[in-house]
Design an enzyme around this catalytic site. Structure first.
Site, PDB file in Angstrom:
ATOM      1  N   SER A 143      -6.829   6.440   3.010  1.00  0.00           N
ATOM      2  CA  SER A 143      -6.261   6.821   4.306  1.00  0.00           C
ATOM      3  C   SER A 143      -7.408   7.315   5.176  1.00  0.00           C
ATOM      4  CB  SER A 143      -5.251   7.962   4.097  1.00  0.00           C
ATOM      5  OG  SER A 143      -4.866   8.543   5.332  1.00  0.00           O
ATOM      6  N   TYR A 156      -2.757  16.634   0.907  1.00  0.00           N
ATOM      7  CA  TYR A 156      -2.789  15.162   1.005  1.00  0.00           C
ATOM      8  C   TYR A 156      -4.215  14.690   1.235  1.00  0.00           C
ATOM      9  CZ  TYR A 156      -1.692  10.426   2.741  1.00  0.00           C
ATOM     10  OH  TYR A 156      -1.630   9.044   2.930  1.00  0.00           O
TER      11      TYR A 156
HETATM   12  P1  NAP Z   1       6.158   4.438   1.381  1.00  0.00           P
HETATM   13  O1  NAP Z   1       6.742   3.668   2.488  1.00  0.00           O
HETATM   14  O2  NAP Z   1       6.672   5.803   1.082  1.00  0.00           O
HETATM   15  O3  NAP Z   1       6.212   3.555   0.038  1.00  0.00           O
HETATM   16  C1  NAP Z   1       5.665   4.089  -1.144  1.00  0.00           C
HETATM   17  C2  NAP Z   1       5.772   3.089  -2.272  1.00  0.00           C
HETATM   18  O4  NAP Z   1       5.193   3.677  -3.438  1.00  0.00           O
HETATM   19  C3  NAP Z   1       7.192   2.728  -2.619  1.00  0.00           C
HETATM   20  O5  NAP Z   1       7.222   1.417  -3.129  1.00  0.00           O
HETATM   21  C4  NAP Z   1       7.531   3.736  -3.722  1.00  0.00           C
HETATM   22  O6  NAP Z   1       8.621   3.254  -4.492  1.00  0.00           O
HETATM   23  C5  NAP Z   1       6.190   3.779  -4.477  1.00  0.00           C
HETATM   24  N1  NAP Z   1       5.903   4.992  -5.232  1.00  0.00           N
HETATM   25  C6  NAP Z   1       5.856   6.278  -4.769  1.00  0.00           C
HETATM   26  N2  NAP Z   1       5.554   7.115  -5.763  1.00  0.00           N
HETATM   27  C7  NAP Z   1       5.386   6.355  -6.880  1.00  0.00           C
HETATM   28  C8  NAP Z   1       5.087   6.646  -8.238  1.00  0.00           C
HETATM   29  N3  NAP Z   1       4.873   7.908  -8.650  1.00  0.00           N
HETATM   30  N4  NAP Z   1       5.017   5.615  -9.120  1.00  0.00           N
HETATM   31  C9  NAP Z   1       5.227   4.341  -8.724  1.00  0.00           C
HETATM   32  N5  NAP Z   1       5.520   4.019  -7.453  1.00  0.00           N
HETATM   33  C10 NAP Z   1       5.610   5.012  -6.554  1.00  0.00           C
HETATM   34  O7  NAP Z   1       4.576   4.620   1.607  1.00  0.00           O
HETATM   35  P2  NAP Z   1       3.572   3.733   2.496  1.00  0.00           P
HETATM   36  O8  NAP Z   1       3.545   4.289   3.858  1.00  0.00           O
HETATM   37  O9  NAP Z   1       3.838   2.300   2.273  1.00  0.00           O
HETATM   38  O10 NAP Z   1       2.184   4.163   1.815  1.00  0.00           O
HETATM   39  C11 NAP Z   1       1.556   3.374   0.809  1.00  0.00           C
HETATM   40  C12 NAP Z   1       0.169   3.951   0.545  1.00  0.00           C
HETATM   41  O11 NAP Z   1      -0.604   3.943   1.748  1.00  0.00           O
HETATM   42  C13 NAP Z   1       0.171   5.399   0.052  1.00  0.00           C
HETATM   43  O12 NAP Z   1      -0.841   5.580  -0.901  1.00  0.00           O
HETATM   44  C14 NAP Z   1      -0.128   6.198   1.313  1.00  0.00           C
HETATM   45  O13 NAP Z   1      -0.703   7.440   1.026  1.00  0.00           O
HETATM   46  C15 NAP Z   1      -1.080   5.253   2.007  1.00  0.00           C
HETATM   47  N6  NAP Z   1      -1.145   5.450   3.466  1.00  0.00           N
HETATM   48  C16 NAP Z   1      -0.022   5.458   4.222  1.00  0.00           C
HETATM   49  C17 NAP Z   1      -0.111   5.669   5.597  1.00  0.00           C
HETATM   50  C18 NAP Z   1       1.108   5.714   6.487  1.00  0.00           C
HETATM   51  O14 NAP Z   1       0.984   6.219   7.628  1.00  0.00           O
HETATM   52  N7  NAP Z   1       2.249   5.180   6.086  1.00  0.00           N
HETATM   53  C19 NAP Z   1      -1.368   5.852   6.190  1.00  0.00           C
HETATM   54  C20 NAP Z   1      -2.500   5.831   5.393  1.00  0.00           C
HETATM   55  C21 NAP Z   1      -2.375   5.615   4.020  1.00  0.00           C
HETATM   56  P3  NAP Z   1       9.565   4.255  -5.364  1.00  0.00           P
HETATM   57  O15 NAP Z   1       9.937   5.390  -4.459  1.00  0.00           O
HETATM   58  O16 NAP Z   1      10.702   3.409  -5.808  1.00  0.00           O
HETATM   59  O17 NAP Z   1       8.707   4.683  -6.509  1.00  0.00           O
END
Ligand code: NAP
Length: 260
Positions: A143, A156
């Protein structure tokens, strides 16, 4: 362009929705077979069914918590028995915003476990097979929070700083084995996580959600959030041979907010 990942198999953690699902779609569009992971088996199965139908690639699923080392080892062993993993996308993650004084020690542990220790588990279980088969690519979803400071989400940010650090160190250790390790560092991506993120920051700052969103958008030159597909295209590049000399990098997708 298509076929850039034909013949490759990719494991995408957190692949059932958000950024992980967008990466799965982009990888499948480029011909990759997939192993998708997430905790909720229903969402995961539904995503896999849609991907198979739309792209005609093989999609296996492994519903488990990536914090659970034994479950991760079983997932990796099953993948190895089916031919192994060429591209590992460590994407599963969680977000929790608090002022530093309001975070509990358990909050720090939870964020560190899911956002960092899980990457250690998955990578340690997948890497030996990758090396044995002659190489691969590891793509970590860090991130911009792994590159700079942000108020009210220190737990975070430090978990993502650790992931950027691991990306650099591991890239040095495994480059000679033909495994590249890179990270993607997006700013706010329009997913479920971002919706919760903005609401939490609004609450902490005593603002309406609309005002907090306006403040975030005004802080970035492109004046919009990142789309999941824009992150996915970087993941395709880093997973494919097109990035064959890119290693140990943590690449910002931040609309020009930082330029160093
Ligand atoms: P999201 O919409 O909350 O989706 C998270 C995904 O991870 C879901 O498929 C969830 O499915 C799975 N997950 C969560 N905890 C888990 C665990 N302990 N074991 C296995 N699967 C797990 O998140 P996102 O926004 O797509 O983010 C994805 C990644 O990008 C993360 O690492 C986040 O920190 C990073 N990121 C996000 C942003 C943003 O603004 N969205 C920005 C920078 C970086 P289940 O709940 O079914 O497990």
């Amino acid at each position: 362009m298509s076929g850039r990942l034909t013949g490759k198999t990719a494991l995408i953690t957190g692949g059932s929705r958000g950024i992980g699902l967008a990466v799965a779609e982009a990888y499948a569009a480029e011909g990759a077979n997939l192993l998708l992971n997430a905790r909720n088996p229903d969402t995961l199965t539904a995503a896999a069914d849609r991907l198979r139908e739309r792209f005609g690639v093989n999609v296996d699923t492994a519903a488990c918590d990536v914090v659970d080392r034994d479950a991760v080892a079983a997932m990796a062993a099953a993948a190895e028995a089916r031919g192994g993993i060429d591209i590992l996308v460590n994407n599963a993650g969680i977000h929790r915003a608090r002022s530093f004084l309001d975070y509990s020690a358990q909050d720090f542990r939870d964020l560190f476990e899911v956002n960092f220790i899980s990457v250690v588990h998955v990578t340690q279980c997948v890497l030996p097979g990758m090396i044995a088969r002659g190489g691969g690519s590891i793509v970590n979803l860090a991130s911009t929070a792994g590159k700079w400071g942000t108020p009210n989400q220190s737990a975070y940010n430090v978990s993502k700083h650790a992931l950027v650090g691991l990306t650099r160190c591991l890239a040095l250790e495994v480059a000679a084995r033909n495994v590249r390790v890179n990270a993607i560092c997006p700013w706010i991506v329009e997913t479920d996580m971002a919706t919760d993120f903005i609401a939490e920051h609004a609450r902490i700052a005593g603002l309406s959600v609309e005002q907090a969103a306006t403040n975030f958008l005004n802080s970035v030159p492109l004046k919009r959030y990142v789309q999941p597909a824009e992150v996915a295209q970087m993941a395709v590049f880093l997973g494919s041979a097109e990035s064959s000399y890119v290693n140990g990098q943590s690449i910002a997708i931040d609309g020009g907010r930082t330029m160093i």
